[in-house]
Design a protein around this motif. Structure first.
Motif, PDB file in Angstrom:
ATOM      1  N   ALA A 255       0.834  -1.209   0.000  1.00 32.90           N
ATOM      2  CA  ALA A 255       0.000   0.000   0.000  1.00 32.90           C
ATOM      3  C   ALA A 255       0.864   1.253   0.000  1.00 32.90           C
ATOM      4  O   ALA A 255       0.578   2.231  -0.704  1.00 32.90           O
ATOM      5  N   ILE A 256       1.936   1.233   0.772  1.00 28.91           N
ATOM      6  CA  ILE A 256       2.837   2.381   0.827  1.00 28.91           C
ATOM      7  C   ILE A 256       3.506   2.609  -0.525  1.00 28.91           C
ATOM      8  O   ILE A 256       3.661   3.749  -0.979  1.00 28.91           O
ATOM      9  N   ALA A 257       3.898   1.533  -1.192  1.00 29.72           N
ATOM     10  CA  ALA A 257       4.536   1.673  -2.508  1.00 29.72           C
ATOM     11  C   ALA A 257       3.587   2.342  -3.500  1.00 29.72           C
ATOM     12  O   ALA A 257       3.977   3.251  -4.252  1.00 29.72           O
ATOM     13  N   MET A 351      -8.519   8.505   0.763  1.00 29.28           N
ATOM     14  CA  MET A 351      -7.403   7.563   0.745  1.00 29.28           C
ATOM     15  C   MET A 351      -7.703   6.338   1.606  1.00 29.28           C
ATOM     16  O   MET A 351      -7.203   5.239   1.331  1.00 29.28           O
ATOM     17  N   VAL A 352      -8.526   6.501   2.625  1.00 29.13           N
ATOM     18  CA  VAL A 352      -8.979   5.334   3.386  1.00 29.13           C
ATOM     19  C   VAL A 352      -9.819   4.431   2.491  1.00 29.13           C
ATOM     20  O   VAL A 352      -9.709   3.198   2.539  1.00 29.13           O
ATOM     21  N   PHE A 353     -10.667   5.030   1.639  1.00 31.82           N
ATOM     22  CA  PHE A 353     -11.428   4.237   0.672  1.00 31.82           C
ATOM     23  C   PHE A 353     -10.470   3.459  -0.232  1.00 31.82           C
ATOM     24  O   PHE A 353     -10.693   2.272  -0.509  1.00 31.82           O
ATOM     25  N   VAL A 354      -9.422   4.111  -0.707  1.00 31.37           N
ATOM     26  CA  VAL A 354      -8.428   3.416  -1.532  1.00 31.37           C
ATOM     27  C   VAL A 354      -7.847   2.237  -0.765  1.00 31.37           C
ATOM     28  O   VAL A 354      -7.653   1.145  -1.307  1.00 31.37           O
ATOM     29  N   GLY A 355      -7.578   2.459   0.534  1.00 32.57           N
ATOM     30  CA  GLY A 355      -7.040   1.377   1.352  1.00 32.57           C
ATOM     31  C   GLY A 355      -7.999   0.207   1.469  1.00 32.57           C
ATOM     32  O   GLY A 355      -7.592  -0.956   1.391  1.00 32.57           O
ATOM     33  N   VAL A 356      -9.287   0.492   1.641  1.00 34.24           N
ATOM     34  CA  VAL A 356     -10.277  -0.576   1.722  1.00 34.24           C
ATOM     35  C   VAL A 356     -10.338  -1.346   0.401  1.00 34.24           C
ATOM     36  O   VAL A 356     -10.350  -2.581   0.376  1.00 34.24           O
ATOM     37  N   ALA A 357     -10.377  -0.620  -0.706  1.00 35.44           N
ATOM     38  CA  ALA A 357     -10.447  -1.276  -2.017  1.00 35.44           C
ATOM     39  C   ALA A 357      -9.208  -2.127  -2.278  1.00 35.44           C
ATOM     40  O   ALA A 357      -9.309  -3.250  -2.788  1.00 35.44           O
ATOM     41  N   PHE A 358      -8.036  -1.605  -1.899  1.00 34.54           N
ATOM     42  CA  PHE A 358      -6.804  -2.376  -2.126  1.00 34.54           C
ATOM     43  C   PHE A 358      -6.772  -3.604  -1.213  1.00 34.54           C
ATOM     44  O   PHE A 358      -6.329  -4.682  -1.632  1.00 34.54           O
ATOM     45  N   GLY A 359      -7.242  -3.465   0.028  1.00 37.00           N
ATOM     46  CA  GLY A 359      -7.300  -4.616   0.917  1.00 37.00           C
ATOM     47  C   GLY A 359      -8.212  -5.702   0.377  1.00 37.00           C
ATOM     48  O   GLY A 359      -7.890  -6.898   0.433  1.00 37.00           O
ATOM     49  N   LEU A 360      -9.365  -5.314  -0.159  1.00 37.41           N
ATOM     50  CA  LEU A 360     -10.273  -6.286  -0.770  1.00 37.41           C
ATOM     51  C   LEU A 360      -9.629  -6.937  -1.991  1.00 37.41           C
ATOM     52  O   LEU A 360      -9.810  -8.140  -2.237  1.00 37.41           O
ATOM     53  N   GLY A 381      -1.445   1.605   5.786  1.00 35.68           N
ATOM     54  CA  GLY A 381      -0.390   2.040   4.869  1.00 35.68           C
ATOM     55  C   GLY A 381      -0.755   3.305   4.116  1.00 35.68           C
ATOM     56  O   GLY A 381       0.043   4.247   4.057  1.00 35.68           O
ATOM     57  N   PHE A 382      -1.953   3.347   3.549  1.00 33.03           N
ATOM     58  CA  PHE A 382      -2.345   4.537   2.786  1.00 33.03           C
ATOM     59  C   PHE A 382      -2.520   5.755   3.687  1.00 33.03           C
ATOM     60  O   PHE A 382      -2.186   6.878   3.290  1.00 33.03           O
ATOM     61  N   THR A 383      -3.062   5.556   4.888  1.00 29.14           N
ATOM     62  CA  THR A 383      -3.205   6.681   5.807  1.00 29.14           C
ATOM     63  C   THR A 383      -1.847   7.205   6.236  1.00 29.14           C
ATOM     64  O   THR A 383      -1.646   8.421   6.358  1.00 29.14           O
ATOM     65  N   LEU A 384      -0.907   6.315   6.437  1.00 26.12           N
ATOM     66  CA  LEU A 384       0.446   6.721   6.817  1.00 26.12           C
ATOM     67  C   LEU A 384       1.094   7.555   5.716  1.00 26.12           C
ATOM     68  O   LEU A 384       1.779   8.544   5.985  1.00 26.12           O
ATOM     69  N   VAL A 385       0.854   7.183   4.470  1.00 26.04           N
ATOM     70  CA  VAL A 385       1.413   7.936   3.351  1.00 26.04           C
ATOM     71  C   VAL A 385       0.874   9.358   3.325  1.00 26.04           C
ATOM     72  O   VAL A 385       1.618  10.322   3.139  1.00 26.04           O
ATOM     73  N   VAL A 386      -0.431   9.509   3.516  1.00 29.32           N
ATOM     74  CA  VAL A 386      -1.056  10.816   3.331  1.00 29.32           C
ATOM     75  C   VAL A 386      -0.952  11.704   4.562  1.00 29.32           C
ATOM     76  O   VAL A 386      -1.002  12.927   4.446  1.00 29.32           O
ATOM     77  N   THR A 387      -0.783  11.110   5.756  1.00 28.27           N
ATOM     78  CA  THR A 387      -0.734  11.926   6.969  1.00 28.27           C
ATOM     79  C   THR A 387       0.630  11.968   7.628  1.00 28.27           C
ATOM     80  O   THR A 387       0.940  12.914   8.347  1.00 28.27           O
TER      81      THR A 387
END
Length: 437
Positions: A255-257, A351-360, A381-387
């Motif tokens: 997710a971070i990548a 970006m949390v939505f992106v994280g949910v979609a990527f997790g699925l 991972g995505f939240t860490l990137v953006v915040t």
């Protein structure tokens, strides 16, 4: 993420003026002086948030449900999506260009917290935010609503209680807003605890006392009107294993990548949009591009993403891995366009939505990875990137999943993720002269 607020929290002596300073212990005086104002600010923050969200929801219902039926269309009709998104860009562009205050600074240059916004800017910022939320722009309310509530609180508080310094009002307003937005003071406690360090003279709880009161008041007030439930309709994660730690780390790093690829594109897209030079043209083009993405991905890839992520989780069993991958790409590009062309809004919730979609997507591709684990680690991972905020990232990853069994595992998963991101570029334009959309 917020050096200004960190300074405010550390400098407890500046919160209250020097009048009567010798009467009681300074630590107790600071806490008592801000106790009652903290409750009032927390309540007010929740009410302001509710008004803004209600206005956006009413306009959204009109644009996407009532009006289409009168025009022989639905919310899924391609030309309706393209038309509404383009019109939203035009409308926000007109606000940014012509309404006094110009909706504040370029949002690509603004982090979650900042200096108090001048009160003359706030009406245009609120209007631009409501239009963007209702029109389907892939941004959340967090950055602008914090700026609005902080600006109002500082302006009103300075008049009603001049003994409380501006720094104190900023602390209370930010904490109250976060408490209301997440429905719990825990998020505010985690955010502020990362910004302040306690010592033998000023324990951390002294510094956090008033912000936590404000956050609690905001959360309780919000709970009277709306249930803030972020957990997804999926099976809880009940049986942690050592092997899942490794899987979780891999998901978070993947997710971070992907997120860092978006960070690399962020300033480049910002420069491309700002080369156009006129905010009305920039935002109209941005709305048009978002419309094209909306046609491709459908309404589930639009808006801030909170309701959409639950819909996505509900229908995940009917979606292939390739479809989920497309949703990830579309939403990520939509966030980049929305944030770099000048729409007012925050980047955390989409970006949390992106994280949910990527997790699925990960779970669909590798069924051996538990769905709850994949989603939580991806969101982290995505939240860490953006915040670049470890506590907030842990919080967002944990609240997506029913139960708390995943929390110890997430505390381990975040360690390599944090090391990978240390010193890396952020999703933020730091040049002071960057575009003025």
């Amino acid at each position: 993420m917020c050096s200004q607020v960190a300074d405010m929290l550390r400098d407890g002596s500046t919160i209250v003026s020097s009048e009567g300073r010798d009467m009681i212990d300074p630590r107790v005086r600071s806490m008592l002086a801000l106790g009652a104002p903290a409750i009032l600010v927390g309540i007010a923050a929740a009410l302001i948030l509710l008004v803004v969200v209600l206005a956006a929801n009413l306009l959204q219902h009109f644009l996407w449900q009532s009006l289409p039926s009168l025009m022989g269309a639905t919310a899924n009709t391609w030309w309706w999506i393209l038309g509404v998104m383009t019109f939203t860009g035009l409308a926000v562009g007109l606000v940014v260009r012509y309404v006094p205050g110009h909706a504040g600074p370029d949002p690509a240059t603004v982090s979650l917290f900042g200096a108090p916004t001048a009160i003359g800017i706030l009406p245009s910022l609120a209007l631009a935010l409501i239009l963007a939320l209702a029109g389907g722009v892939s941004l959340g309310p967090e950055n602008p609503i914090i700026a609005i509530i902080v600006g109002l609180t500082v302006a009103i508080g300075a008049r009603l209680m001049p003994r409380v310094a501006a720094k104190g009002w900023v602390m209370l307003a930010a904490a109250g807003t976060i408490g209301a937005m997440f429905g719990t003071p825990v998020a505010a406690a985690l955010l502020f605890s990362e910004m302040v360090g306690g010592d033998k003279d000023t324990p951390i709880w002294d510094s956090l006392f008033a912000p936590l009161v404000a956050a609690g008041a905001g959360a309780l007030t919000m709970s009277q009107f709306e249930e803030m439930d972020f957990s997804l309709p999926i099976d809880p994660y009940l049986h942690p294993t050592l092997g899942d730690i490794g899987l979780g780390m891999l998901v978070a790093l993947a997710a971070i990548a992907i997120g860092m690829a978006a960070v690399w594109l962020f300033p480049r897209m910002h420069r491309l949009f700002n080369a156009i030079g006129h905010p009305v043209l920039i935002l109209t083009l941005g709305g048009f591009l978002l419309g094209l993405l909306g046609i491709w991905g459908g309404p589930i890839t639009m808006f801030k993403g909170l309701a959409e992520m639950k819909t996505l989780a509900n229908s995940a069993g009917q979606l292939s891995a390739s479809t989920l991958a497309v949703i990830v790409v579309i939403k990520l590009v939509a966030v980049l366009i929305s944030a770099t062309c000048g729409f007012r809004g925050g980047r955390i919730f989409p970006m949390v939505f992106v994280g949910v979609a990527f997790g699925l997507f990960v779970h669909q591709l590798f069924p051996a990875v538990p769905m709850a684990l994949a989603i939580a680690c991806s969101v982290l991972g995505f939240t860490l990137v953006v915040t670049r905020d470890g506590w907030l990232s842990l919080f967002m990853g944990a609240i997506m999943i029913p139960g708390i069994e995943l929390l110890p595992l997430l505390c381990v998963v975040i360690l390599p993720a944090w090391l990978v991101l240390a010193g890396r570029s952020e999703m933020l334009i730091k040049e002071t002269g960057a575009g003025k959309t």
